[in-house]
Design an enzyme around this catalytic site. Structure first.
Site, PDB file in Angstrom:
ATOM      1  N   TYR A  87      14.378   1.370 -11.736  1.00 53.75           N
ATOM      2  CA  TYR A  87      13.201   1.703 -11.737  1.00 53.75           C
ATOM      3  C   TYR A  87      13.244   3.255 -13.617  1.00 53.75           C
ATOM      4  CZ  TYR A  87       9.319   0.238  -9.109  1.00 53.75           C
ATOM      5  OH  TYR A  87       8.148  -0.813  -8.461  1.00 53.75           O
ATOM      6  N   SER A 136      -9.031  -5.008  -7.752  1.00 49.68           N
ATOM      7  CA  SER A 136      -9.368  -6.205  -7.097  1.00 49.68           C
ATOM      8  C   SER A 136      -7.976  -6.022  -6.496  1.00 49.68           C
ATOM      9  CB  SER A 136      -9.216  -7.690  -7.948  1.00 49.68           C
ATOM     10  OG  SER A 136      -8.110  -8.170  -9.275  1.00 49.68           O
ATOM     11  N   GLY A 142      -7.792  -3.107 -13.447  1.00 48.84           N
ATOM     12  CA  GLY A 142      -7.096  -3.572 -12.640  1.00 48.84           C
ATOM     13  C   GLY A 142      -7.896  -3.729 -11.135  1.00 48.84           C
ATOM     14  N   THR A 157       2.938  -4.158  -2.223  1.00 50.11           N
ATOM     15  CA  THR A 157       1.565  -4.535  -3.515  1.00 50.11           C
ATOM     16  C   THR A 157       2.430  -6.342  -4.378  1.00 50.11           C
ATOM     17  OG1 THR A 157       2.559  -3.652  -5.908  1.00 50.11           O
ATOM     18  CG2 THR A 157       0.996  -2.900  -4.129  1.00 50.11           C
TER      19      THR A 157
END
Length: 392
Positions: free
Chosen positions: A235, A50, A48, A275
Site C-alpha cells: 500500500y 453503488s 462511486g 470490498t
C-alpha cells in the site's frame, strides 16, 4: 431463476437482487437507529455510489440527514438470463427505499471518468438541486480512459523500488502461502497514478465549480486507505501508495484553487474492510481476516456503514476533526494504533496453513465478501425462483 454465488478468484460473477436489497435495508436500519446527522448538507453528490463506502455514505446522508442524493456509478444491468452487477441491485434497492420515505434520489449510470457523464451530472444538479454542498469521491476502477486523449491507463498492484515477499491467503484454494511481487517500473507507477490518483477528482471539482453548481462552503472528500507496517509494502511503499500521495496533492491544490467559495477538501483515511476493490489486492484477505479477529475482540470493529456514519458525525462536520500527519481525516486509528497493530503482527507471524482458521476470522471475511453480492443474508431464501430483472 434460482441464483447461487459463482465465485471466480477474488470476484463473484453474479449477484442476488433480493439479497442485495436485504443488505441495503440492513444498512438503512442501522442508520435509523442512530441519532440524526443534523449538520450534514442536504444536497450530496456521491461519485462511486453503488457499493462499499460510497453506497454507505449515500445511505447515511439520505436516511441519517434527509439529504437529497445524486449518485454516479457504472453498473451492468440485468437480462432475463443473466443477473446484474451487485451495484445495480444495490442502487435499485436504495431508490426503492428512498422513494418510500419521500427522499430525492437520482442515479446516473455511466463512465464517471468521461466528460459526458460530468456534464450530465451538472445538468441534473441545475435542474433538480441548484447546487451541491458535499461531493464524495469514492471511485474504484482498474482502468481509466483519459477524457481528452482517449488513452486508456491501467493500474498495477506492485511494490516500488524492490521485490517484496510476504504471506498471503488464496481464497480459491484455502491456502496460506508466500507470494513475491516484482517491483513496478516507472510507466506502471505513472499509469496507476493516472487511474487511482487525484486527477479525475480535480476534473470533477473543476467542472462543478466552473458550472456554478458548488455551493459556498461546500466540502469534498476522497476515500483512501493508509496502512501500517504489514501492508506498507503493497500500500504505502507501492504503486497504490504513489496514487494516494497524488490524492493528498489534489486536496491541497483544490483548497487553494477554490478559496473563492471556501471549499474544504479532504482525503479521508478509512479502515481496511472487505470490498470489491480490496479483495483483489495481494496480502489483504489475510490481513483483513486477522484484523477482524483482533478488532472484534477489542469491540472496535466497524463495517462501511458504521465507519461512514462516524466520518460524517465526528470528522467531516466536526469543529476540530482528528487529522493525521498528512492532514487527512483520520478514521482508521482504531485499526492502526500501536497496541492493535502489535496484536495483529503477532498473529501474522504465527499464522500458517494449519492454524489459519483458528487464528483468523476468515468466516467473518467470507461472510462480508458474500454479502457484497447479496448472498449469505439472513431471511433470504436462496433456493427460491427470483426475477433477475430489476429496474431503478
Amino acid at each position: 431463476m434460482v441464483i447461487h454465488p459463482k465465485i471466480r478468484g477474488f470476484i463473484c460473477t453474479n449477484a442476488h437482487p433480493v439479497g442485495c436489497a436485504a443488505h441495503v435495508q440492513q444498512q438503512i436500519d442501522y442508520v435509523k437507529q442512530q441519532p440524526a446527522l443534523t449538520d450534514v448538507p442536504k444536497r450530496v453528490l456521491v461519485i462511486g455510489c453503488s457499493t462499499g463506502y460510497g453506497l454507505a455514505t449515500r445511505i447515511n446522508a439520505a436516511f441519517g440527514a434527509g439529504a437529497k442524493t445524486l449518485g454516479v456509478c457504472f453498473e451492468k444491468e440485468p437480462t432475463e438470463k443473466k443477473t446484474a452487477t451487485a451495484g445495480w441491485y444495490n442502487t435499485a434497492a436504495f431508490h426503492s427505499a428512498a422513494k418510500k420515505e419521500g427522499l430525492y434520489a437520482h442515479t446516473i449510470n455511466g463512465d464517471a471518468f468521461s466528460n459526458e457523464i460530468k456534464q450530465e451530472v451538472i445538468a441534473k444538479i441545475k435542474e433538480d438541486l441548484g447546487q451541491v454542498d458535499l461531493v464524495v469521491y469514492s471511485l474504484a476502477s482498474p482502468k481509466r480512459k483519459d477524457p481528452e486523449t482517449g488513452e486508456v491507463y491501467s493500474s498495477t498492484l506492485k511494490p516500488v523500488g524492490q521485490a517484496y515477499t510476504t504471506k498471503t491467503y488464496n481464497t480459491d484454494k484455502d491456502e496460506v502461502s508466500e507470494i513475491t511481487l516484482e517491483p513496478a517500473n516507472e510507466d506502471e507507477i505513472q499509469q496507476t497514478i493516472k487511474v487511482m490518483g487525484g486527477e479525475d477528482w480535480e476534473l470533477w471539482m473543476a467542472a462543478l465549480h466552473d458550472a456554478g453548481v458548488l455551493a459556498p462552503n461546500a466540502k469534498t472528500t476522497a476515500y483512501t486507505y493508509i496502512g501500517k507496517k504489514l501492508t506498507w509494502p503493497i500500500y504505502g511503499h507501492a504503486t497504490i501508495g504513489k496514487a494516494k500521495e497524488d490524492l493528498d496533492r489534489a486536496a491541497a491544490a483544490m483548497r487553494s484553487r477554490y478559496a473563492d467559495i471556501h471549499l474544504e477538501a479532504y482525503v479521508s483515511s478509512l479502515k481496511a474492510l472487505v470490498t470489491q476493490a480490496s479483495s483483489a489486492i495481494p496480502v489483504m484477505p489475510l490481513y483483513i481476516s486477522l484484523i477482524y479477529k483482533v478488532m472484534k475482540e477489542e469491540g472496535t470493529h466497524e463495517g462501511c456503514i458504521e465507519q461512514t456514519h462516524r466520518l460524517l458525525r465526528d470528522a467531516l462536520y466536526a469543529e476540530n476533526p482528528k487529522l493525521d500527519e498528512a492532514g487527512r481525516l483520520f478514521m482508521n486509528d482504531w485499526e492502526t494504533n500501536d497496541q492493535t497493530q502489535a496484536k495483529i503482527e503477532q498473529l501474522w507471524n504465527q499464522v500458517t496453513q494449519d492454524n489459519f482458521h483458528q487464528l483468523a476470522d476468515y468466516a467473518g471475511y467470507h461472510s462480508d465478501f458474500l454479502q457484497l453480492f447479496g448472498f449469505g443474508m439472513e431471511g433470504v431464501d436462496y433456493d427460491a425462483d427470483v426475477d433477475p430483472v430489476v429496474t431503478w
